[in-house]
Write a protein that holds these residues in place. Structure first.
Motif, PDB file in Angstrom:
ATOM      1  N   VAL A 149       0.787  -1.175   0.174  1.00  9.17           N
ATOM      2  CA  VAL A 149       0.039  -0.424  -0.009  1.00  9.17           C
ATOM      3  C   VAL A 149       0.920   1.230  -0.087  1.00  9.17           C
ATOM      4  O   VAL A 149       1.524   1.398   0.494  1.00  9.17           O
ATOM      5  N   TYR A 150       0.516   2.266  -0.529  1.00  6.21           N
ATOM      6  CA  TYR A 150       0.769   3.718  -0.741  1.00  6.21           C
ATOM      7  C   TYR A 150      -0.095   4.453  -0.142  1.00  6.21           C
ATOM      8  O   TYR A 150      -0.629   4.798  -0.134  1.00  6.21           O
ATOM      9  N   ALA A 151       0.809   5.142   0.512  1.00  5.26           N
ATOM     10  CA  ALA A 151      -0.252   7.127   1.373  1.00  5.26           C
ATOM     11  C   ALA A 151      -0.085   7.873   0.072  1.00  5.26           C
ATOM     12  O   ALA A 151       0.377   8.694  -0.490  1.00  5.26           O
ATOM     13  N   ALA A 152      -1.131   8.120  -0.561  1.00  2.94           N
ATOM     14  CA  ALA A 152      -1.828   8.727  -0.751  1.00  2.94           C
ATOM     15  C   ALA A 152      -2.296  10.774  -0.177  1.00  2.94           C
ATOM     16  O   ALA A 152      -2.862  10.703   0.463  1.00  2.94           O
ATOM     17  N   GLY A 153      -1.767  11.737  -0.918  1.00  3.03           N
ATOM     18  CA  GLY A 153      -2.221  12.887   0.050  1.00  3.03           C
ATOM     19  C   GLY A 153      -1.706  13.572  -0.495  1.00  3.03           C
ATOM     20  O   GLY A 153      -1.140  13.743  -1.900  1.00  3.03           O
ATOM     21  N   GLY A 154      -0.429  14.476  -0.161  1.00  3.59           N
ATOM     22  CA  GLY A 154       0.370  16.091  -0.636  1.00  3.59           C
ATOM     23  C   GLY A 154      -0.581  16.633  -1.251  1.00  3.59           C
ATOM     24  O   GLY A 154      -0.073  17.211  -2.295  1.00  3.59           O
ATOM     25  N   TYR A 155      -2.311  17.106  -1.379  1.00  2.00           N
ATOM     26  CA  TYR A 155      -2.665  17.827  -1.844  1.00  2.00           C
ATOM     27  C   TYR A 155      -2.967  18.967  -1.187  1.00  2.00           C
ATOM     28  O   TYR A 155      -2.322  19.809  -0.799  1.00  2.00           O
ATOM     29  N   TYR A 156      -3.030  19.994  -2.942  1.00  2.00           N
ATOM     30  CA  TYR A 156      -2.868  22.016  -2.325  1.00  2.00           C
ATOM     31  C   TYR A 156      -4.416  22.088  -1.059  1.00  2.00           C
ATOM     32  O   TYR A 156      -5.825  21.487  -1.498  1.00  2.00           O
ATOM     33  N   TYR A 157      -4.072  22.991   0.011  1.00  3.96           N
ATOM     34  CA  TYR A 157      -4.586  23.678  -0.438  1.00  3.96           C
ATOM     35  C   TYR A 157      -4.421  25.322   0.829  1.00  3.96           C
ATOM     36  O   TYR A 157      -3.358  25.350   0.762  1.00  3.96           O
ATOM     37  N   SER A 158      -5.335  25.975   0.843  1.00  5.06           N
ATOM     38  CA  SER A 158      -4.999  27.291   0.964  1.00  5.06           C
ATOM     39  C   SER A 158      -4.208  27.358   2.487  1.00  5.06           C
ATOM     40  O   SER A 158      -4.340  26.467   3.838  1.00  5.06           O
ATOM     41  N   GLY A 159      -3.491  28.132   2.418  1.00  7.21           N
ATOM     42  CA  GLY A 159      -1.763  28.345   3.207  1.00  7.21           C
ATOM     43  C   GLY A 159      -0.828  26.787   3.724  1.00  7.21           C
ATOM     44  O   GLY A 159      -0.031  27.214   4.381  1.00  7.21           O
ATOM     45  N   LYS A 160      -1.235  26.526   2.631  1.00  5.99           N
ATOM     46  CA  LYS A 160      -0.240  24.925   2.754  1.00  5.99           C
ATOM     47  C   LYS A 160       1.261  25.569   2.294  1.00  5.99           C
ATOM     48  O   LYS A 160       1.485  25.757   0.750  1.00  5.99           O
ATOM     49  N   ASP A 161       2.282  25.333   3.361  1.00  8.91           N
ATOM     50  CA  ASP A 161       3.164  26.034   2.780  1.00  8.91           C
ATOM     51  C   ASP A 161       4.672  24.401   2.925  1.00  8.91           C
ATOM     52  O   ASP A 161       4.199  23.254   2.680  1.00  8.91           O
ATOM     53  N   ASP A 162       5.717  23.863   1.924  1.00 13.83           N
ATOM     54  CA  ASP A 162       6.385  23.479   1.893  1.00 13.83           C
ATOM     55  C   ASP A 162       6.815  22.089   2.714  1.00 13.83           C
ATOM     56  O   ASP A 162       7.555  21.302   3.279  1.00 13.83           O
ATOM     57  N   SER A 163       7.073  22.964   4.163  1.00 12.61           N
ATOM     58  CA  SER A 163       7.165  22.728   5.479  1.00 12.61           C
ATOM     59  C   SER A 163       6.123  22.017   6.035  1.00 12.61           C
ATOM     60  O   SER A 163       6.191  20.631   7.032  1.00 12.61           O
ATOM     61  N   GLN A 164       4.743  22.169   5.725  1.00 14.70           N
ATOM     62  CA  GLN A 164       3.065  20.821   6.108  1.00 14.70           C
ATOM     63  C   GLN A 164       3.061  20.402   5.312  1.00 14.70           C
ATOM     64  O   GLN A 164       3.144  19.207   5.733  1.00 14.70           O
ATOM     65  N   LEU A 165       4.024  20.508   4.141  1.00  7.59           N
ATOM     66  CA  LEU A 165       3.818  19.361   2.647  1.00  7.59           C
ATOM     67  C   LEU A 165       5.038  18.560   3.587  1.00  7.59           C
ATOM     68  O   LEU A 165       4.175  16.879   3.262  1.00  7.59           O
ATOM     69  N   MET A 193       7.525  21.677  -9.030  1.00  9.04           N
ATOM     70  CA  MET A 193       9.384  21.345  -8.354  1.00  9.04           C
ATOM     71  C   MET A 193       9.964  21.355  -7.332  1.00  9.04           C
ATOM     72  O   MET A 193      10.629  20.176  -6.574  1.00  9.04           O
ATOM     73  N   ARG A 194       9.895  22.622  -6.826  1.00 12.38           N
ATOM     74  CA  ARG A 194      10.612  22.697  -6.330  1.00 12.38           C
ATOM     75  C   ARG A 194       9.536  22.163  -4.362  1.00 12.38           C
ATOM     76  O   ARG A 194       9.978  21.368  -3.905  1.00 12.38           O
ATOM     77  N   ARG A 195       8.246  21.824  -4.972  1.00 13.10           N
ATOM     78  CA  ARG A 195       7.664  21.002  -3.560  1.00 13.10           C
ATOM     79  C   ARG A 195       8.286  19.875  -3.729  1.00 13.10           C
ATOM     80  O   ARG A 195       8.380  18.910  -2.808  1.00 13.10           O
ATOM     81  N   ILE A 196       7.964  18.744  -5.209  1.00 13.32           N
ATOM     82  CA  ILE A 196       8.837  17.709  -5.151  1.00 13.32           C
ATOM     83  C   ILE A 196      10.151  17.512  -4.581  1.00 13.32           C
ATOM     84  O   ILE A 196      10.417  16.203  -3.393  1.00 13.32           O
ATOM     85  N   GLU A 197      10.986  18.351  -4.514  1.00 12.08           N
ATOM     86  CA  GLU A 197      12.335  17.992  -4.021  1.00 12.08           C
ATOM     87  C   GLU A 197      12.292  18.893  -2.772  1.00 12.08           C
ATOM     88  O   GLU A 197      12.957  17.894  -1.906  1.00 12.08           O
ATOM     89  N   SER A 198      10.779  19.206  -2.003  1.00  9.78           N
ATOM     90  CA  SER A 198      11.181  19.246  -0.495  1.00  9.78           C
ATOM     91  C   SER A 198      10.210  17.748  -0.036  1.00  9.78           C
ATOM     92  O   SER A 198      11.222  17.046   0.796  1.00  9.78           O
ATOM     93  N   VAL A 199       9.497  16.961  -0.619  1.00 13.93           N
ATOM     94  CA  VAL A 199       9.353  16.001   0.201  1.00 13.93           C
ATOM     95  C   VAL A 199      10.550  15.083  -0.378  1.00 13.93           C
ATOM     96  O   VAL A 199      10.868  14.592   0.226  1.00 13.93           O
ATOM     97  N   LEU A 200      11.311  14.786  -1.286  1.00 10.95           N
ATOM     98  CA  LEU A 200      12.385  14.487  -1.988  1.00 10.95           C
ATOM     99  C   LEU A 200      13.641  14.045  -0.504  1.00 10.95           C
ATOM    100  O   LEU A 200      13.997  13.451   0.100  1.00 10.95           O
ATOM    101  N   GLU A 201      13.282  15.380   0.049  1.00  7.97           N
ATOM    102  CA  GLU A 201      14.200  15.598   1.156  1.00  7.97           C
ATOM    103  C   GLU A 201      14.009  14.367   2.497  1.00  7.97           C
ATOM    104  O   GLU A 201      14.799  14.317   3.615  1.00  7.97           O
ATOM    105  N   VAL A 202      12.049  14.184   2.660  1.00  9.68           N
ATOM    106  CA  VAL A 202      12.063  13.690   3.637  1.00  9.68           C
ATOM    107  C   VAL A 202      12.308  12.036   3.334  1.00  9.68           C
ATOM    108  O   VAL A 202      12.236  11.743   3.904  1.00  9.68           O
ATOM    109  N   VAL A 203      11.670  11.612   2.260  1.00 10.99           N
ATOM    110  CA  VAL A 203      11.308  10.108   1.916  1.00 10.99           C
ATOM    111  C   VAL A 203      12.315   9.725   1.467  1.00 10.99           C
ATOM    112  O   VAL A 203      12.341   7.865   0.942  1.00 10.99           O
TER     113      VAL A 203
END
Length: 397
Positions: A149-165, A193-203
């Motif tokens: 199973v994989y975890a689906a998320g990473g949606y857009y919503y108002s005020g969500k920044d890279d740290s919250q992602l 691309m910035r958002r992707i690179e931000s998540v790659l730092e975590v995963v």
């Protein structure tokens, strides 16, 4: 045996999130309860069903066409030849009587909701978990004991920044997932691309991250994203363009060497066959996301598995959309490649049985008859409460 009653209700799964195409602020699902005259533990067997997120409740279609056909059918038109259980294929044929071929739109959702409830009832009557019933009746006799199973998320919503992602993705890893998914296409290429690179730092690398454009792109944009993402070696690039634009998908395959995924918005075995014939999908790396509840149910899904097998694809190429327990049972019983999961949204319809944890990206299944809804306390409580109210008053807002 016979069906005594079919109840229908609507539940809200509204959420302040959005993907590249839609927001979920008014999202609803249909819930169906099929009551039989079979008694287990002193109570009638009831099968439950609901539709996946992303398609709204199908109340009109259910009440105007499909449920009346079942209610008007003679009991022997709905049961198997032995007379000891419901017959899924007969019931499907009754629901689809007087329906023209083609036109695979919202009616596929209505039929899929009822189909889920019937499969739940059938396996409860048989006294076995659905995954075991599928393995013995339609598979090789042995179900997988756990499912990727994989975890689906990473949606857009108002005020969500890279740290919250990043924090969201850390939570998924902490829950035991090894692969996560995020949305793209709802922002500019540079921002995504910035958002992707931000998540790659975590995963910890691209093999742990899938991205989903929800069909937003034209070919030029899809290729531009492909060129920008090649270097990440992602788990997959999902649904770049319109689900019926097979030429776009085929052209994208020439430009993107990594794994791609699509199919969640295709609602018949004919559409699935056209995708694998004409969409440039590659059996050695690509994923097919057909969701049985949105595509006429498991009866039709088994036709889909046959259709893609004829074109060189395996059931292991399939990781269904939807994140629900029916697909989890199908994945184990018919040996699919895995299942989607929504750890933080669309509650309580997603997720797994209480007490069953995700470990190293895999999850087990409960040893309980049926799909396992009774082992998920918040879900069964909701489905029982809204389907036991009076007709006309059974809408949850």
């Amino acid at each position: 045996m016979k069906i005594l009653e079919i109840r229908e209700a609507v539940a809200s799964i509204a959420s302040p999130i959005r993907n590249a195409y839609i927001d979920f602020s008014k999202m609803t699902v249909s819930v169906v309860a099929v009551v039989t005259d079979v008694i287990r533990d002193g109570k009638p067997v009831i099968g439950y069903g609901f539709n996946s997120n992303g398609r709204y409740a199908a109340r009109g279609l259910l009440n105007e066409r499909f449920l009346p056909r079942l209610r008007e059918a003679k009991p022997d038109e709905l049961i198997n030849d032995a007379g000891d259980n419901l017959d899924l294929h007969k019931i499907w044929s009754v629901m689809m009587s007087n329906e023209k071929p083609g036109g695979h739109g919202e009616r596929s959702v209505a039929v899929g909701v009822v189909d889920m409830a019937i499969w739940d009832a059938v396996s409860k009557i048989a006294g076995v978990p659905l995954y075991q019933h599928l393995a013995h009746t339609y598979g090789d006799g042995k179900a997988d004991d756990s499912v990727f199973v994989y975890a689906a998320g990473g949606y857009y919503y108002s005020g969500k920044d890279d740290s919250q992602l990043r924090a969201e993705m850390r939570r998924y890893l902490d829950l035991g997932y090894s692969v996560v998914k995020m949305k793209i296409g709802g922002a500019s290429l540079d921002e995504d691309m910035r958002r992707i690179e931000s998540v790659l730092e975590v995963v910890g690398g691209g093999k742990h991250l899938g991205v989903d454009a929800n069909g937003r792109f034209d070919l030029e944009t899809a290729v531009a994203y492909a060129e920008a993402m090649k270097k990440y070696d992602l788990f997959w690039y999902e649904e770049a363009g319109d689900p019926l634009d097979y030429q776009l998908q085929a052209e994208l395959a020439k430009a993107y060497p990594g794994a791609m995924a699509t199919g969640e918005k295709l609602f018949s075995h004919q559409d699935a066959r056209n995708l694998v014939r004409h969409g440039g999908m590659r059996p050695d790396r690509d994923w097919l996301q057909f969701d049985c509840v949105l595509s006429y149910g498991l009866v039709e899904y088994m036709r889909t598995l046959e259709a893609i097998a004829d074109e060189g694809f395996s059931s292991r190429n399939c990781i269904p959309h939807g994140g629900h327990q029916l697909s989890l049972n199908i994945a184990a019983g018919l040996k699919l490649g895995g299942n989607e999961s929504y750890p933080e949204v669309f509650k309580p319809f997603g997720g797994f049985a209480d007490g069953i944890r995700v470990e190293n990206g895999r999850v087990g299944l409960p040893d309980a008859p049926g799909i396992g809804f009774e082992q998920k306390t918040d879900l069964i409580k909701l489905m029982r409460s809204i389907t036991e109210t009076e007709p006309g008053a059974n809408t949850v807002r």
